[in-house]
Scaffold this motif. Structure first.
Motif, PDB file in Angstrom:
ATOM      1  N   GLY A   1      53.394 -11.297  17.618  1.00 22.55           N
ATOM      2  CA  GLY A   1      52.385 -11.009  18.634  1.00 22.55           C
ATOM      3  C   GLY A   1      51.859 -12.239  19.356  1.00 22.55           C
ATOM      4  O   GLY A   1      50.815 -12.179  20.006  1.00 22.55           O
ATOM      5  N   GLU A   2      52.593 -13.352  19.253  1.00 23.45           N
ATOM      6  CA  GLU A   2      52.163 -14.581  19.917  1.00 23.45           C
ATOM      7  C   GLU A   2      52.501 -14.584  21.400  1.00 23.45           C
ATOM      8  O   GLU A   2      51.880 -15.298  22.180  1.00 23.45           O
ATOM      9  CB  GLU A   2      52.806 -15.791  19.237  1.00 23.45           C
ATOM     10  N   MET A   3      53.506 -13.800  21.776  1.00 21.70           N
ATOM     11  CA  MET A   3      53.908 -13.701  23.176  1.00 21.70           C
ATOM     12  C   MET A   3      54.039 -12.238  23.535  1.00 21.70           C
ATOM     13  O   MET A   3      54.507 -11.447  22.715  1.00 21.70           O
ATOM     14  CB  MET A   3      55.244 -14.409  23.423  1.00 21.70           C
ATOM     15  N   PRO A   4      53.650 -11.876  24.733  1.00 28.39           N
ATOM     16  CA  PRO A   4      52.931 -12.699  25.690  1.00 28.39           C
ATOM     17  C   PRO A   4      51.520 -13.018  25.184  1.00 28.39           C
ATOM     18  O   PRO A   4      50.963 -12.287  24.363  1.00 28.39           O
ATOM     19  CB  PRO A   4      52.887 -11.866  26.965  1.00 28.39           C
ATOM     20  N   LEU A   5      50.985 -14.127  25.686  1.00 34.24           N
ATOM     21  CA  LEU A   5      49.659 -14.574  25.255  1.00 34.24           C
ATOM     22  C   LEU A   5      48.598 -13.527  25.559  1.00 34.24           C
ATOM     23  O   LEU A   5      48.628 -12.888  26.612  1.00 34.24           O
ATOM     24  CB  LEU A   5      49.285 -15.876  25.961  1.00 34.24           C
ATOM     25  N   SER A   6      47.660 -13.371  24.650  1.00 34.35           N
ATOM     26  CA  SER A   6      46.577 -12.409  24.872  1.00 34.35           C
ATOM     27  C   SER A   6      45.734 -12.797  26.078  1.00 34.35           C
ATOM     28  O   SER A   6      45.227 -11.924  26.787  1.00 34.35           O
ATOM     29  CB  SER A   6      45.709 -12.268  23.620  1.00 34.35           C
TER      30      SER A   6
END
Length: 162
Positions: free
Chosen positions: A114-119
């Motif tokens: 869940g690191e990409m795409p950035l929140s």
């Protein structure tokens, strides 16, 4: 006193508008180094990459209106420059085999975690947030390409020895 401080801040913000970063949207046509020219990218994966990744990881950045407002524009351009430096889908075919392999590994890992795409990106670009199915598809695609590379090239040329 407060009025003077606010007036000074307003003047500083106005002056900042005169100093704009150079936007790096350099591609108007497909690049020869585009990942699509090196690997099979199914249409659904290609669409996910374009929607969720290309603004920061290609030469086809679509800048929002607020990129013209400083200092937000500087921060945004720095973020885009860093993203392109880390991974640029329009230059993927120019990377060494080892770097391509590593980037494909990282794509799968970062999507999985869940690191990409950035929140910070998906807050404003809600359509860029990946569904569980899209995550599964991107991870499966990257894993498939990794396996194809392992079958085609000597493993030593792909994986750096520690």
């Amino acid at each position: 006193m407060i009025k003077k401080i606010l007036l000074l801040l307003l003047v500083v913000l106005i002056v900042l508008q005169l100093f704009r970063p150079k936007l790096t949207n350099t591609a108007t046509v497909a690049s020869a180094g585009n990942i699509n020219n090196s690997f099979a990218v199914p249409a659904d994966i290609d669409q996910v990459l374009k929607t969720s990744c290309y603004d920061c990881h290609s030469n086809k950045t679509t800048y929002p209106w607020y990129a013209s407002v400083q200092p937000v524009g500087w921060w945004l351009q720095d973020h885009v420059n860093e993203g392109k430096k880390e991974l640029n889908f329009d230059e993927f075919g120019t990377y060494s085999l080892r770097r391509q392999y590593k980037k494909l590994e990282e794509i799968g890992e970062q999507v999985d975690e869940g690191e990409m795409p950035l929140s910070s990106y998906t807050i404003i670009h809600s359509n860029a947030k990946l569904t569980p199915e899209q995550k599964r598809q991107v991870m499966g695609w990257s894993e498939q390409l990794l396996n194809e590379m392992k079958a085609k090239y000597p493993v030593d040329s792909l994986i750096r020895k520690k």
